[in-house]
Enzyme design. Structure first.
Site, short mmCIF file in Angstrom:
data_model
loop_
_atom_site.label_atom_id
_atom_site.label_comp_id
_atom_site.label_asym_id
_atom_site.label_seq_id
_atom_site.Cartn_x
_atom_site.Cartn_y
_atom_site.Cartn_z
N ASP A 1 -35.33 13.11 -16.45
CA ASP A 1 -34.56 14.31 -16.14
C ASP A 1 -33.06 14.00 -16.23
O ASP A 1 -32.25 14.88 -16.52
CB ASP A 1 -34.84 14.80 -14.71
CG ASP A 1 -36.26 15.27 -14.51
OD1 ASP A 1 -36.91 15.66 -15.50
OD2 ASP A 1 -36.72 15.26 -13.35
N ASP B 1 -40.84 22.04 -4.94
CA ASP B 1 -41.25 21.76 -6.32
C ASP B 1 -41.74 23.07 -6.92
O ASP B 1 -42.94 23.30 -7.05
CB ASP B 1 -42.35 20.69 -6.33
CG ASP B 1 -42.67 20.23 -7.75
OD1 ASP B 1 -42.07 20.76 -8.70
OD2 ASP B 1 -43.52 19.34 -7.90
N LYS C 1 -53.65 16.27 -7.99
CA LYS C 1 -53.79 17.57 -8.66
C LYS C 1 -55.17 17.59 -9.33
O LYS C 1 -55.59 16.58 -9.90
CB LYS C 1 -52.69 17.77 -9.70
CG LYS C 1 -52.64 19.18 -10.29
CD LYS C 1 -51.48 19.32 -11.29
CE LYS C 1 -51.40 20.73 -11.82
NZ LYS C 1 -50.34 20.89 -12.84
N HIS D 1 -51.07 22.48 -5.90
CA HIS D 1 -52.14 21.62 -6.39
C HIS D 1 -53.39 21.73 -5.53
O HIS D 1 -54.51 21.81 -6.06
CB HIS D 1 -51.66 20.17 -6.46
CG HIS D 1 -50.58 19.95 -7.47
ND1 HIS D 1 -49.97 18.72 -7.65
CD2 HIS D 1 -50.01 20.78 -8.37
CE1 HIS D 1 -49.07 18.83 -8.61
NE2 HIS D 1 -49.07 20.07 -9.06
N GLU E 1 -49.00 18.78 -2.45
CA GLU E 1 -48.28 19.95 -2.99
C GLU E 1 -49.11 21.21 -2.76
O GLU E 1 -50.31 21.24 -3.02
CB GLU E 1 -48.00 19.79 -4.48
CG GLU E 1 -47.28 21.01 -5.06
CD GLU E 1 -46.94 20.90 -6.53
OE1 GLU E 1 -47.21 21.86 -7.28
OE2 GLU E 1 -46.41 19.84 -6.94
N ASP F 1 -46.40 27.32 -9.46
CA ASP F 1 -45.13 26.82 -8.92
C ASP F 1 -44.20 27.95 -8.48
O ASP F 1 -42.99 27.93 -8.75
CB ASP F 1 -44.41 25.93 -9.94
CG ASP F 1 -44.96 24.51 -9.96
OD1 ASP F 1 -45.66 24.14 -9.02
OD2 ASP F 1 -44.68 23.79 -10.93
N ASP G 1 -44.42 18.61 -1.14
CA ASP G 1 -43.94 19.54 -2.16
C ASP G 1 -44.30 20.95 -1.75
O ASP G 1 -45.49 21.31 -1.65
CB ASP G 1 -44.58 19.22 -3.52
CG ASP G 1 -43.89 18.07 -4.23
OD1 ASP G 1 -42.89 17.55 -3.69
OD2 ASP G 1 -44.34 17.71 -5.33
N ASP H 1 -51.18 26.25 -12.76
CA ASP H 1 -50.17 25.78 -11.82
C ASP H 1 -48.95 26.70 -11.89
O ASP H 1 -48.14 26.62 -12.81
CB ASP H 1 -49.78 24.34 -12.19
CG ASP H 1 -48.92 23.67 -11.14
OD1 ASP H 1 -48.62 24.30 -10.12
OD2 ASP H 1 -48.53 22.51 -11.37
N MET I 1 -35.42 11.11 -3.12
CA MET I 1 -36.67 10.74 -3.79
C MET I 1 -36.46 10.62 -5.29
O MET I 1 -35.71 11.40 -5.88
CB MET I 1 -37.75 11.79 -3.50
CG MET I 1 -39.11 11.49 -4.12
SD MET I 1 -39.30 12.12 -5.83
CE MET I 1 -39.77 13.82 -5.53
N GLU J 1 -49.30 11.71 -5.47
CA GLU J 1 -49.44 13.17 -5.56
C GLU J 1 -50.70 13.54 -6.35
O GLU J 1 -50.87 13.11 -7.50
CB GLU J 1 -48.21 13.77 -6.24
CG GLU J 1 -48.25 15.27 -6.39
CD GLU J 1 -46.97 15.82 -6.99
OE1 GLU J 1 -47.02 16.93 -7.54
OE2 GLU J 1 -45.93 15.13 -6.93
N HIS K 1 -37.08 12.94 -11.96
CA HIS K 1 -37.78 11.97 -12.81
C HIS K 1 -36.72 11.17 -13.55
O HIS K 1 -35.60 11.65 -13.77
CB HIS K 1 -38.66 12.67 -13.84
CG HIS K 1 -39.72 13.55 -13.26
ND1 HIS K 1 -39.50 14.88 -12.97
CD2 HIS K 1 -41.01 13.30 -12.94
CE1 HIS K 1 -40.62 15.42 -12.49
NE2 HIS K 1 -41.55 14.48 -12.46
#
Length: 385
Positions: free
Chosen positions: A59, A289, A185, A222, A219, A259, A247, A257, A90, A183, A56
């Site tokens: 980030d 991810d 969710k 998600h 993802e 992950d 993802d 979530d 990406m 994306e 991002h």
């Protein structure tokens, strides 16, 4: 020492800065790991054998950084990528962290918020292009509601379309040649997110001004949160020519979530997903991810990253074994028959089909051997076949 499960650049395994640098904070507990600088995260990815690093905007570059600070950070990050042999395939934008986006970004009621969200995304596109990214993911983490009294759902869709169309035009004007990957969710951090599933986005994309430029980024977690079969969503996206990015992680149904590390919760799901991607020849990034468990230090984070990639490669090998297994392929061939279809419509074809005689009872009485097929699949996965 290298083996069949050692990641190579051709595998296109990538991780996000937000995954490797995740500090293990949750809604009930403070961070358990010290901050990891972006350049150090790149060094870690190079050490474990990853191909790519995704990010991002914030980030890497703090949201209030000055232009000179931004340029210095980017320059040093590019040098770190080159030093450690890591690329940036990406980029994406954070439209969910800062309080300004508490009511959404592209769909917010306040037009100033919507305009700022588009401006921020344009800047993130500039950043990604400078780093070499050619895929831009859009996750609408705050594009939703806790109460539908705040806005009509169709207004939200129109606002989202306006923003994506604008960004596509910016992409063309700047000559960036991004492919946008949307994306989905179902919920979290909002009570309900508008584009809840990959299918929602596949229905939305044809309404855009530049649908050829826009695809999806499904993802695992998600789609699983919505109680859906992730491989089916990926297959539909692939068949539509819209699987621009993916993802990979893992998730238990009916939970927040999570992950998890790829394959940590559902090995059969991981097998069928990898088998599909390899069978159809998906050649895009395989992006993890996911987050290491909160119990881990940074050595544990390395174990997490290595585990994601290793599990994918193990499942890739098992998928090849499944495809080469004579008994399995005989069952599949028998179940599919001659694989003939009704064909293209014509008056003659319709007349022939209308006059065709079917022995319905004989067809229905034939066993399909799916129990045997499923057991053999389990034995492939369990390593005893």
């Amino acid at each position: 020492m290298s083996d069949a499960y050692t990641p190579q650049p051709a595998h296109k395994f990538s991780f996000g800065l937000w995954t490797i640098s995740n500090r293990g904070r949750d809604p009930f507990g403070e961070p358990v790991r010290e901050p990891l600088a972006p350049n150090d995260a790149v060094a870690m990815l190079g050490e474990v054998g990853a191909w790519g690093v995704n990010l991002h905007d914030n980030d890497l570059v703090p949201i209030d950084a000055t232009p000179s600070e931004r340029d210095r950070i980017v320059r040093e990050f590019k040098a770190a990528m080159q030093q450690h042999g890591v690329v940036c395939p990406m980029a994406t934008v954070s439209l969910f962290t800062d309080p300004v986006f508490r009511d959404g970004a592209f769909t917010a009621n306040d037009p100033q918020v919507r305009a700022y969200a588009v401006q921020k995304t344009m800047s993130a596109m500039d950043l990604g292009a400078e780093l070499g990214a050619n895929i831009f993911v859009l996750w609408g983490g705050r594009e939703g509601t806790e109460t539908d009294a705040c806005r009509r759902g169709d207004d939200a869709v129109k606002r989202l379309r306006e923003a994506v169309d604008f960004l596509c035009e910016y992409n063309i004007a700047q000559g960036y040649q991004y492919r946008f990957a949307l994306e989905a969710k179902p919920n979290e951090p909002r009570g309900d997110i508008y584009m809840a599933t990959t299918g929602n986005y596949l229905g939305f994309i044809p309404t855009l001004a530049h649908p050829e430029m826009v695809g999806v980024n499904p993802e695992v977690a998600h789609e699983t949160m919505a109680g859906l079969n992730f491989t089916h969503a990926v297959a539909q996206a692939w068949e539509a020519g819209k699987l621009f990015h993916i993802d990979l992680n893992d998730q238990n149904p009916g939970r927040y979530d999570q992950d998890f590390r790829f394959g940590a919760a559902n090995l059969r799901g991981a097998f069928f997903l990898v088998k599909f991607l390899e069978d159809v020849g998906y050649d895009g990034p395989r992006h993890f991810d996911a987050h290491a468990y909160r119990t881990e230090d940074y050595e544990g984070v390395k174990d997490f990253a290595r585990g994601c990639m290793r599990t994918y490669l193990i499942m890739k090998e098992k998928a090849a074994r499944w495809n080469a297994d004579a008994e399995i392929q005989a069952i599949v061939k028998e179940a599919h028959g001659d694989n003939a279809t009704v064909g293209t419509f014509s008056a003659d074809a319709a007349r022939a089909l209308a006059n065709r005689a079917f022995d319905r009872k004989a067809i229905a009485s034939k066993g399909l051997a799916y129990e045997r097929l499923d057991q053999l699949t389990n034995e492939i996965i369990l390593g005893v076949r």
